[in-house]
Design a protein around this motif. Structure first.
Motif, PDB file in Angstrom:
ATOM      1  N   GLU A  58       1.268  -1.053   0.291  1.00 48.97           N
ATOM      2  CA  GLU A  58      -0.451   0.384   0.178  1.00 48.97           C
ATOM      3  C   GLU A  58       1.509   1.306  -0.369  1.00 48.97           C
ATOM      4  OE1 GLU A  58      -2.186   1.747   3.217  1.00 48.97           O
ATOM      5  OE2 GLU A  58      -3.492   0.323   2.806  1.00 48.97           O
ATOM      6  N   GLY A  60     -17.804   6.054   0.099  1.00 55.02           N
ATOM      7  CA  GLY A  60     -18.223   5.265   0.126  1.00 55.02           C
ATOM      8  C   GLY A  60     -19.346   4.821  -0.537  1.00 55.02           C
ATOM      9  N   ARG A 114     -16.650   7.161  -3.808  1.00 53.41           N
ATOM     10  CA  ARG A 114     -15.788   6.626  -4.019  1.00 53.41           C
ATOM     11  C   ARG A 114     -15.926   4.500  -4.479  1.00 53.41           C
ATOM     12  NH1 ARG A 114     -10.301   4.961  -0.245  1.00 53.41           N
ATOM     13  NH2 ARG A 114     -10.082   2.424  -0.463  1.00 53.41           N
ATOM     14  N   GLU A 138     -16.399   0.533  -3.867  1.00 55.03           N
ATOM     15  CA  GLU A 138     -16.378  -0.296  -2.625  1.00 55.03           C
ATOM     16  C   GLU A 138     -17.350  -0.978  -2.914  1.00 55.03           C
ATOM     17  OE1 GLU A 138     -13.353   0.000  -1.716  1.00 55.03           O
ATOM     18  OE2 GLU A 138     -13.193   2.225  -0.558  1.00 55.03           O
ATOM     19  N   ARG A 191     -14.907  -3.722   2.633  1.00 55.86           N
ATOM     20  CA  ARG A 191     -13.665  -2.520   2.099  1.00 55.86           C
ATOM     21  C   ARG A 191     -13.818  -1.322   2.308  1.00 55.86           C
ATOM     22  NH1 ARG A 191     -10.679  -4.734  -1.841  1.00 55.86           N
ATOM     23  NH2 ARG A 191     -10.445  -2.098  -2.236  1.00 55.86           N
ATOM     24  N   CYS A 192     -15.824  -0.428   3.169  1.00 60.99           N
ATOM     25  CA  CYS A 192     -15.924   0.044   3.542  1.00 60.99           C
ATOM     26  C   CYS A 192     -15.542   0.537   4.480  1.00 60.99           C
ATOM     27  CB  CYS A 192     -17.497   0.415   2.882  1.00 60.99           C
ATOM     28  SG  CYS A 192     -17.934   0.887   1.790  1.00 60.99           S
ATOM     29  N   ASP A 231     -12.756  -0.774   6.279  1.00 59.48           N
ATOM     30  CA  ASP A 231     -11.385  -0.495   5.951  1.00 59.48           C
ATOM     31  C   ASP A 231     -11.360   0.475   5.670  1.00 59.48           C
ATOM     32  OD1 ASP A 231     -11.209  -3.546   6.776  1.00 59.48           O
ATOM     33  OD2 ASP A 231     -10.703  -3.877   4.981  1.00 59.48           O
ATOM     34  N   ALA A 232     -11.715   1.300   4.792  1.00 57.11           N
ATOM     35  CA  ALA A 232     -11.295   2.921   4.281  1.00 57.11           C
ATOM     36  C   ALA A 232     -11.697   3.930   5.682  1.00 57.11           C
ATOM     37  CB  ALA A 232     -12.093   2.663   3.582  1.00 57.11           C
ATOM     38  N   THR A 246      -9.631   7.235   4.590  1.00 59.21           N
ATOM     39  CA  THR A 246      -9.634   7.744   3.243  1.00 59.21           C
ATOM     40  C   THR A 246     -11.232   8.136   2.840  1.00 59.21           C
ATOM     41  OG1 THR A 246      -9.747   5.554   2.409  1.00 59.21           O
ATOM     42  CG2 THR A 246      -7.909   6.435   2.584  1.00 59.21           C
ATOM     43  N   LEU A 247     -11.383   7.582   3.582  1.00 61.77           N
ATOM     44  CA  LEU A 247     -13.491   8.074   3.366  1.00 61.77           C
ATOM     45  C   LEU A 247     -14.102   8.685   4.967  1.00 61.77           C
ATOM     46  CD1 LEU A 247     -15.118   4.895   2.197  1.00 61.77           C
ATOM     47  CD2 LEU A 247     -14.750   6.547   0.803  1.00 61.77           C
TER      48      LEU A 247
END
Length: 306
Positions: A24, A96, A125, A127, A132-133, A135-136, A141-142
């Motif tokens: 990453e 997201g 974004r 997802e 995954r949402c 995690d973001a 990042t969200l």
């Protein structure tokens, strides 16, 4: 101890993988390990533990992770606000979501919100799952993520917005098309266009079928509700989908939506890291979407039973 050390440590705790964080960040796994080792030298305790299925924080590591994650979230929010002030921008909201979500839940809210905030930067974004949402969100990042509400997730707050009733979508010439409602027993042995079982909405539907003793077959599955309706329209079989806001099926068209009241409604809404840490713009956007969803969902329910 540097801010980069803490960011890397939080990322490793979040993903459970040194190599994943290295990919990453575009660096080596050794570089990631050095950040963690520097923290361990300064704190005097072991922070991470290697296990067969990944890396997890120790008891001491969890204490540092929770404090660092909260601190980094607040710092990043402050830096974004300072950047907006320095550049004269109108602020930003990072969401997201997916294409179907935008169409059915947010389209009207986005238009009105942008009109009231013309200098706002809206970042969407895509997802592929609630996981995954989450995690973001944890990675900051969200700001917001639209999800199917599920079991509690550590570090995430979920807020239901609307409960979606389920409807059976059939072609207009189907024997069930003229029903005002469909009983659970009427679904038995139908060959449905199915939602994927690895999606939360698909899993919820399968669980409801099992509890009600409904046995259905399927030789077609899709990733989203809109595609399921399209395949039903093309004659590949009926489908059971949520009556989402913005769903419009003309009375003289090829499809009919028949409510299935025995199926428990599907709760959907927002997930965030912390509601009290949201920027005023992000909170206002979330409230705007919630208000329009509630209004549109009421219209769809009336449409479904008319």
């Amino acid at each position: 101890m540097t801010l980069d050390d803490l960011r890397v440590f939080v990322a490793v705790c979040r993903t459970g993988s040194l190599s994943g964080v290295a990919r990453e960040l575009g660096c080596t796994q050794s570089a990631v390990s050095q950040h963690v080792k520097r923290l361990e030298r300064e704190t005097g305790v072991t922070l991470l533990e290697r296990r067969p299925r990944g890396t997890v924080p120790t008891a001491a590591g969890r204490i540092l992770y929770e404090a660092a994650a909260d601190g980094i979230t607040g710092l990043d929010r402050a830096l974004r606000t300072l950047d907006d002030l320095a550049n004269g921008a109108g602020g930003s909201v990072r969401v997201g979501t997916g294409g179907a979500t935008l169409r059915h839940f947010m389209a009207e809210a986005i238009v009105g919100f942008r009109r009231r905030n013309p200098r706002l930067s809206l970042e969407f974004r895509t997802e592929t799952s609630s996981r995954r949402c989450f995690d973001a969100l944890l990675a900051n990042t969200l700001d917001l993520a639209w999800i199917t509400i599920g079991a509690p997730v550590p570090g995430i707050e979920q807020r239901p917005v609307v409960d979606l009733p389920w409807v059976l979508a059939v072609r207009a010439d189907d024997p069930l098309a003229d029903r005002s409602t469909v009983d659970a027993a009427d679904l038995t042995d139908l060959r449905l266009v199915r939602l994927p079982p690895n999606s939360l909405s698909g899993a919820r539907l399968d669980a409801a079928f099992t509890e009600l003793g409904v046995r259905v077959a399927s030789d077609t599955s899709v990733a989203d509700w809109d595609t399921a309706l399209l395949l039903t329209e093309l004659g590949l079989g009926p489908t059971v989908v949520p009556a989402v806001p913005g769903l419009r099926v003309p009375g003289d068209g090829p499809l009919r939506l028949v409510p299935v009241p025995a199926l428990p409604a599907l709760p959907v809404g927002w997930a965030v890291r912390r509601w009290d840490a949201l920027t005023p713009l992000a909170r206002a956007f979330a409230d705007t979407v919630a208000a329009t969803c509630t209004e549109q969902s009421t219209i769809v329910r009336r449409q479904a039973v008319s």
